[in-house]
Design a protein around this motif. Structure first.
Motif, PDB file in Angstrom:
ATOM      1  N   GLU A 241       0.839  -1.223   0.278  1.00 58.73           N
ATOM      2  CA  GLU A 241      -0.013  -0.202   0.011  1.00 58.73           C
ATOM      3  C   GLU A 241       0.847   1.180  -0.053  1.00 58.73           C
ATOM      4  O   GLU A 241       0.585   2.235  -0.748  1.00 58.73           O
ATOM      5  CB  GLU A 241      -1.019  -0.095   1.328  1.00 58.73           C
ATOM      6  CG  GLU A 241      -2.057  -0.987   1.203  1.00 58.73           C
ATOM      7  CD  GLU A 241      -2.842  -1.023  -0.190  1.00 58.73           C
ATOM      8  OE1 GLU A 241      -3.131   0.169  -0.421  1.00 58.73           O
ATOM      9  OE2 GLU A 241      -3.231  -1.761  -0.772  1.00 58.73           O
ATOM     10  N   LYS A 242       1.948   1.333   0.575  1.00 60.39           N
ATOM     11  CA  LYS A 242       2.911   2.355   0.481  1.00 60.39           C
ATOM     12  C   LYS A 242       3.640   2.456  -0.836  1.00 60.39           C
ATOM     13  O   LYS A 242       3.725   3.581  -1.114  1.00 60.39           O
ATOM     14  CB  LYS A 242       4.033   2.137   1.752  1.00 60.39           C
ATOM     15  CG  LYS A 242       4.874   3.280   1.895  1.00 60.39           C
ATOM     16  CD  LYS A 242       5.893   3.088   2.880  1.00 60.39           C
ATOM     17  CE  LYS A 242       6.925   4.360   3.036  1.00 60.39           C
ATOM     18  NZ  LYS A 242       7.752   3.950   4.258  1.00 60.39           N
ATOM     19  N   GLY A 243       3.810   1.562  -1.501  1.00 64.81           N
ATOM     20  CA  GLY A 243       4.157   1.606  -2.684  1.00 64.81           C
ATOM     21  C   GLY A 243       5.923   2.004  -2.762  1.00 64.81           C
ATOM     22  O   GLY A 243       6.496   2.046  -1.912  1.00 64.81           O
ATOM     23  N   GLY A 244       6.161   2.346  -4.046  1.00 64.93           N
ATOM     24  CA  GLY A 244       7.600   2.873  -4.150  1.00 64.93           C
ATOM     25  C   GLY A 244       8.502   1.382  -4.582  1.00 64.93           C
ATOM     26  O   GLY A 244       7.938   0.428  -5.085  1.00 64.93           O
ATOM     27  N   GLN A 245       9.578   1.343  -4.197  1.00 65.53           N
ATOM     28  CA  GLN A 245      10.519   0.309  -4.400  1.00 65.53           C
ATOM     29  C   GLN A 245      10.540  -0.932  -3.573  1.00 65.53           C
ATOM     30  O   GLN A 245      10.981  -0.863  -2.465  1.00 65.53           O
ATOM     31  CB  GLN A 245      12.066   0.566  -4.574  1.00 65.53           C
ATOM     32  CG  GLN A 245      12.056   2.034  -5.619  1.00 65.53           C
ATOM     33  CD  GLN A 245      13.431   2.689  -5.397  1.00 65.53           C
ATOM     34  OE1 GLN A 245      14.632   1.964  -5.505  1.00 65.53           O
ATOM     35  NE2 GLN A 245      13.605   4.000  -5.136  1.00 65.53           N
ATOM     36  N   VAL A 246       9.713  -1.754  -3.781  1.00 65.84           N
ATOM     37  CA  VAL A 246       9.040  -2.953  -2.843  1.00 65.84           C
ATOM     38  C   VAL A 246       9.728  -4.161  -2.833  1.00 65.84           C
ATOM     39  O   VAL A 246       9.607  -5.034  -2.032  1.00 65.84           O
ATOM     40  CB  VAL A 246       7.453  -2.978  -2.665  1.00 65.84           C
ATOM     41  CG1 VAL A 246       6.966  -1.688  -2.432  1.00 65.84           C
ATOM     42  CG2 VAL A 246       7.290  -3.352  -4.181  1.00 65.84           C
ATOM     43  N   GLY A 247      10.453  -4.324  -4.125  1.00 67.20           N
ATOM     44  CA  GLY A 247      10.872  -5.640  -4.647  1.00 67.20           C
ATOM     45  C   GLY A 247      11.802  -6.210  -3.432  1.00 67.20           C
ATOM     46  O   GLY A 247      11.371  -7.302  -3.114  1.00 67.20           O
ATOM     47  N   ARG A 248      12.827  -5.570  -3.012  1.00 66.48           N
ATOM     48  CA  ARG A 248      13.822  -6.069  -2.125  1.00 66.48           C
ATOM     49  C   ARG A 248      13.168  -6.492  -0.508  1.00 66.48           C
ATOM     50  O   ARG A 248      13.516  -7.307  -0.220  1.00 66.48           O
ATOM     51  CB  ARG A 248      15.074  -5.291  -2.048  1.00 66.48           C
ATOM     52  CG  ARG A 248      15.891  -5.485  -3.212  1.00 66.48           C
ATOM     53  CD  ARG A 248      17.313  -4.552  -2.823  1.00 66.48           C
ATOM     54  NE  ARG A 248      18.005  -4.569  -4.068  1.00 66.48           N
ATOM     55  CZ  ARG A 248      18.220  -3.729  -4.997  1.00 66.48           C
ATOM     56  NH1 ARG A 248      17.341  -2.752  -4.851  1.00 66.48           N
ATOM     57  NH2 ARG A 248      18.953  -4.035  -6.118  1.00 66.48           N
ATOM     58  N   LYS A 249      12.243  -5.448  -0.101  1.00 65.33           N
ATOM     59  CA  LYS A 249      11.846  -5.633   1.001  1.00 65.33           C
ATOM     60  C   LYS A 249      10.632  -6.769   0.952  1.00 65.33           C
ATOM     61  O   LYS A 249      10.681  -7.725   1.857  1.00 65.33           O
ATOM     62  CB  LYS A 249      10.917  -4.385   1.387  1.00 65.33           C
ATOM     63  CG  LYS A 249      11.520  -3.022   1.588  1.00 65.33           C
ATOM     64  CD  LYS A 249      10.654  -1.914   1.914  1.00 65.33           C
ATOM     65  CE  LYS A 249      11.478  -0.638   2.062  1.00 65.33           C
ATOM     66  NZ  LYS A 249      10.375   0.472   2.277  1.00 65.33           N
TER      67      LYS A 249
END
Length: 295
Positions: A241-249
């Motif tokens: 929901e926060k979005g952005g660069q989420v892949g690694r997290k």
């Protein structure tokens, strides 16, 4: 309002004509662990490669991105025709040698020599870098915009798919949470029945039964794993929901979820728990595959 999530795969194209020059920019990307960018452009524009990368990196943070730039000019001012006089003289000399060797004359040695490679070349003239950059930039901006839009649209589809799988995982965790205590109760009942059958009417020591049940319950206790999985699901939704660069997290989070599901599987002592755990691990793996596509 939820944040934007982007896929690492995408395509974008931009085109701009300015002062008799046409620029076409194409971008495409695939999954990559880091931000790997390659720019392919005419030699006459090589000095702009660093500027192009810096502009694209303002909007692209991860993935293997290839950028193709073509440049076409409609102005004679942009073209310079060069004659390699030394090479032309060398060809003419060899043509005369051939005349002597074969005893035949060549009436148009000049035309023939001009056809040989590198005697006459056409090159683009080097214009001022800022002038070229100003003409190229609109095409690059358009390509980046289309590229990012496509990645965003695909990212939103991935996000919705992952959230759907997360809801399925939540239901499976709830099933495990419901089944686990029932398994202990059923084990106690079966144990009592079996002991009575074996002892044939002799009283069963309730303390001994309680001890055996406690040992069984402790070995199969998955309360901590369930609590952590529930917490991980909350984090997964918050990250998306926060979005952005989420892949690694998300990649790290899914590793943790997979670890908890493996522990539950190792403790499963009932067919219902085994079945739910298998489905749980399957859904987690599906999410792991999906997040490999996220920026």
């Amino acid at each position: 309002m939820s944040g934007n999530v982007r896929s690492m795969t995408g395509y974008g194209r931009g085109e701009h004509i300015a002062e008799d020059r046409k620029f076409v920019v194409e971008m495409k990307s695939v999954n990559h662990r880091y931000n790997d960018m390659t720019v392919k452009l005419p030699r006459s524009l090589a000095s702009l490669e660093d500027k192009i990368k810096k502009r694209v990196m303002q909007d692209v943070f991860r993935g293997k991105t290839d950028i193709y730039i073509s440049f076409e000019t409609f102005s004679a001012e942009d073209v310079e025709v060069k004659l390699n006089e030394a090479l032309a003289a060398a060809y003419a000399e060899k043509l005369r040698a051939l005349e002597v060797l074969f005893g035949e004359s060549c009436s148009d040695k000049v035309t023939l020599a001009a056809k040989f490679p590198d005697v006459i070349t056409v090159e683009k003239t080097q214009k001022e870098e800022e002038v070229i950059w100003a003409a190229l930039l609109p095409a690059l901006e358009e390509a980046v915009g289309n590229f990012v839009s496509m990645r965003s649209a695909e990212g939103e589809n991935l996000k919705n798919d992952i959230l759907g799988k997360a809801a399925r995982i939540e239901r499976l965790v709830a099933e495990v949470k419901e089944y686990a205590p029932q398994v202990v109760v059923e084990y106690q009942e079966k144990l009592m029945g079996r002991l009575k059958e074996l002892l044939d009417g002799v009283d069963v020591d309730p303390q001994r039964v309680a001890t055996e049940v406690a040992i069984f319950a402790d070995r199969g206790c998955v309360d901590e794993e369930i609590t952590r999985l529930e917490s991980h699901l909350v984090q997964l939704r918050e990250i998306l929901e926060k979005g952005g660069q989420v892949g690694r997290k998300l990649d790290f989070l899914i590793q943790e979820m997979n670890r908890e599901s493996n522990t539950i599987a190792s403790k499963a002592n009932d067919i219902r728990l085994v079945k739910a755990t298998i489905e749980l691990k399957s859904e987690i793996e599906k999410i792991r595959e999906q997040i490999q596509n996220l920026e």
